[in-house]
Design a protein around this motif. Sequence first.
Motif, PDB file in Angstrom:
ATOM      1  N   VAL A 186      -7.097   4.829  -4.075  1.00  0.00           N
ATOM      2  CA  VAL A 186      -8.312   4.106  -4.434  1.00  0.00           C
ATOM      3  C   VAL A 186      -8.756   3.265  -3.243  1.00  0.00           C
ATOM      4  O   VAL A 186      -7.977   2.423  -2.759  1.00  0.00           O
ATOM      5  CB  VAL A 186      -8.066   3.205  -5.660  1.00  0.00           C
ATOM      6  N   PRO A 187      -9.980   3.462  -2.746  1.00  0.00           N
ATOM      7  CA  PRO A 187     -10.453   2.711  -1.571  1.00  0.00           C
ATOM      8  C   PRO A 187     -10.859   1.281  -1.944  1.00  0.00           C
ATOM      9  O   PRO A 187     -12.052   0.958  -2.031  1.00  0.00           O
ATOM     10  CB  PRO A 187     -11.649   3.540  -1.094  1.00  0.00           C
ATOM     11  N   ILE A 188      -9.885   0.449  -2.161  1.00  0.00           N
ATOM     12  CA  ILE A 188     -10.139  -0.910  -2.634  1.00  0.00           C
ATOM     13  C   ILE A 188     -11.028  -1.690  -1.663  1.00  0.00           C
ATOM     14  O   ILE A 188     -11.990  -2.356  -2.075  1.00  0.00           O
ATOM     15  CB  ILE A 188      -8.809  -1.661  -2.850  1.00  0.00           C
ATOM     16  N   LYS A 189     -10.735  -1.612  -0.372  1.00  0.00           N
ATOM     17  CA  LYS A 189     -11.514  -2.383   0.604  1.00  0.00           C
ATOM     18  C   LYS A 189     -12.981  -1.974   0.590  1.00  0.00           C
ATOM     19  O   LYS A 189     -13.874  -2.829   0.648  1.00  0.00           O
ATOM     20  CB  LYS A 189     -10.919  -2.203   2.004  1.00  0.00           C
ATOM     21  N   ALA A 190     -13.230  -0.675   0.533  1.00  0.00           N
ATOM     22  CA  ALA A 190     -14.613  -0.208   0.489  1.00  0.00           C
ATOM     23  C   ALA A 190     -15.309  -0.645  -0.795  1.00  0.00           C
ATOM     24  O   ALA A 190     -16.498  -0.999  -0.772  1.00  0.00           O
ATOM     25  CB  ALA A 190     -14.652   1.316   0.619  1.00  0.00           C
ATOM     26  N   MET A 191     -14.589  -0.668  -1.889  1.00  0.00           N
ATOM     27  CA  MET A 191     -15.167  -1.106  -3.153  1.00  0.00           C
ATOM     28  C   MET A 191     -15.532  -2.586  -3.117  1.00  0.00           C
ATOM     29  O   MET A 191     -16.590  -2.991  -3.606  1.00  0.00           O
ATOM     30  CB  MET A 191     -14.190  -0.842  -4.300  1.00  0.00           C
ATOM     31  N   VAL A 192     -14.653  -3.379  -2.539  1.00  0.00           N
ATOM     32  CA  VAL A 192     -14.906  -4.821  -2.472  1.00  0.00           C
ATOM     33  C   VAL A 192     -16.154  -5.124  -1.645  1.00  0.00           C
ATOM     34  O   VAL A 192     -16.913  -6.045  -1.944  1.00  0.00           O
ATOM     35  CB  VAL A 192     -13.680  -5.557  -1.887  1.00  0.00           C
ATOM     36  N   ARG A 193     -16.402  -4.312  -0.613  1.00  0.00           N
ATOM     37  CA  ARG A 193     -17.564  -4.533   0.246  1.00  0.00           C
ATOM     38  C   ARG A 193     -18.831  -3.862  -0.276  1.00  0.00           C
ATOM     39  O   ARG A 193     -19.881  -3.994   0.339  1.00  0.00           O
ATOM     40  CB  ARG A 193     -17.266  -4.005   1.653  1.00  0.00           C
ATOM     41  N   CYS A 194     -18.754  -3.178  -1.401  1.00  0.00           N
ATOM     42  CA  CYS A 194     -19.885  -2.399  -1.919  1.00  0.00           C
ATOM     43  C   CYS A 194     -20.752  -3.257  -2.843  1.00  0.00           C
ATOM     44  O   CYS A 194     -20.364  -3.565  -3.977  1.00  0.00           O
ATOM     45  CB  CYS A 194     -19.369  -1.173  -2.658  1.00  0.00           C
ATOM     46  N   ASP A 322     -22.670   7.408 -11.688  1.00  0.00           N
ATOM     47  CA  ASP A 322     -23.620   7.820 -10.653  1.00  0.00           C
ATOM     48  C   ASP A 322     -23.097   7.529  -9.255  1.00  0.00           C
ATOM     49  O   ASP A 322     -23.158   8.373  -8.367  1.00  0.00           O
ATOM     50  CB  ASP A 322     -24.970   7.101 -10.845  1.00  0.00           C
ATOM     51  N   VAL A 323     -22.576   6.324  -9.055  1.00  0.00           N
ATOM     52  CA  VAL A 323     -22.227   5.891  -7.702  1.00  0.00           C
ATOM     53  C   VAL A 323     -20.829   6.333  -7.281  1.00  0.00           C
ATOM     54  O   VAL A 323     -20.561   6.492  -6.081  1.00  0.00           O
ATOM     55  CB  VAL A 323     -22.348   4.355  -7.571  1.00  0.00           C
ATOM     56  N   ALA A 324     -19.941   6.540  -8.241  1.00  0.00           N
ATOM     57  CA  ALA A 324     -18.561   6.918  -7.891  1.00  0.00           C
ATOM     58  C   ALA A 324     -17.908   7.653  -9.045  1.00  0.00           C
ATOM     59  O   ALA A 324     -17.000   7.121  -9.702  1.00  0.00           O
ATOM     60  CB  ALA A 324     -17.751   5.686  -7.511  1.00  0.00           C
ATOM     61  N   PRO A 325     -18.334   8.891  -9.345  1.00  0.00           N
ATOM     62  CA  PRO A 325     -17.762   9.617 -10.486  1.00  0.00           C
ATOM     63  C   PRO A 325     -16.262   9.844 -10.366  1.00  0.00           C
ATOM     64  O   PRO A 325     -15.561   9.912 -11.375  1.00  0.00           O
ATOM     65  CB  PRO A 325     -18.542  10.936 -10.495  1.00  0.00           C
ATOM     66  N   ARG A 326     -15.744   9.966  -9.129  1.00  0.00           N
ATOM     67  CA  ARG A 326     -14.296  10.174  -8.942  1.00  0.00           C
ATOM     68  C   ARG A 326     -13.486   8.972  -9.416  1.00  0.00           C
ATOM     69  O   ARG A 326     -12.332   9.104  -9.814  1.00  0.00           O
ATOM     70  CB  ARG A 326     -13.982  10.442  -7.474  1.00  0.00           C
ATOM     71  N   TYR A 327     -14.086   7.807  -9.348  1.00  0.00           N
ATOM     72  CA  TYR A 327     -13.376   6.568  -9.694  1.00  0.00           C
ATOM     73  C   TYR A 327     -14.020   5.864 -10.889  1.00  0.00           C
ATOM     74  O   TYR A 327     -13.844   4.661 -11.079  1.00  0.00           O
ATOM     75  CB  TYR A 327     -13.375   5.616  -8.494  1.00  0.00           C
TER      76      TYR A 327
END
Length: 400
Positions: A186-194, A322-327
């Motif tokens: 899970v790309p936690i860092k990218a999620m936090v900055r999104c 829509d923005v992140a169906p994988r997660y």
Amino acid sequence: MDEKPTTRKGPDFCSLRYGLALIMHFSNFTMITQRVSLSIAIIAMVNSTQQHGLSNASTEGPLANNLSNLSRSIKEFKTRGMAWTGQFTIWAKWAPPLERSKLTTIAGSGVAFGSFIILCVGGLISQALGWPFIFYIFGSTGCVCCLLWFTVIYDDPMHHPCISVREKEHIVSSLAQQSSSPRRSVPIKAMVRCLPLWAIFTGFFSHFWLCTIIITYLPTYISTVLHVNISNSGVLSSLPFIAASSCTILGGQLADFLLSRNLLRLITVRKLFSSLGLLLPSLCAVALPFVASSYMATIILLILIPGTSNLCDSGFIINTLDVAPRYASFLMGISRGFGLLAGIVSSTATGFLISQDSESGWRNVFFLSAAVNVFGLVFYLMFGQAEIQDWAKERTLTRF
């Protein structure tokens, strides 16, 4: 620009995926009835152990039950929150892009319909049979729901033994552009900055702030402001939720209609329904204290608040698909965590405010709820998006 989903048509309301939506509708029905039954039974339990009138017991209840509300909210997150997360895991693999609003709103409308049923008959059951039978009856429906869930629900259409070839091909082809490979981490860092994700989280916080107040304190408001006994209070308290159930389904149908006819872009549809679902109930909540002397006007506004609020189900509520169906399942869990936080704070604040002074307390509760909703709306309109984020896309390049 938003990606244009495929417009290929498949079988609709007689298809298996709509059957899954109905089972999830029943699941949400059972979960909310088991939760709201506590609010109904508490009034009956208090009145059975004290010799005070209903109005006195209802007025004293909110402050005394603040810690109880907190405990119930945490337990709800562990159970109902995990169920919502599991449902989004399924919809990420079962819902074609042009049917996401329809399917998720059919499933989600079970919450409002369950609230309607339990508030309508909960008081009657407690008076006729005793308050323990509220838990016996609706606990039994939960057992039936579990049986249906384990026998009918499958992770994806590829492994379901009863799905037709036509429907399977329709679902698979419509999700062909969506990554289906197992995610490594899970790309936690990218999620936090999104920021688009934070827009969704803020929307959840604002939406659940007012929803928690309505679900938890509506019987108390009916009893203390309109001075109606517990039986009639249950019937009146149930009316807003049948409107909410209807608006949820109709909103999903309208959202997917706008998308299938290419009348609006996906992000425009999400922001439109988010705006309606946050702004309209805020206006109704602000107006409530000014029409308290009018019985009919108060009832109409109380019906409109949950009804219009559930239009969000076609907005930011399903935006993670829509923005992140994988997660989507993971992000739905985080989103509901923000909803839990809003429920804890709003329940505690409401109990404190109305314990100080009933009239001014309710006015402050509704004004504060409107302010929270407006903040969430502005933030979502500024930063909300509907295209798949870069960090949520499948990586095709090999690292050296």
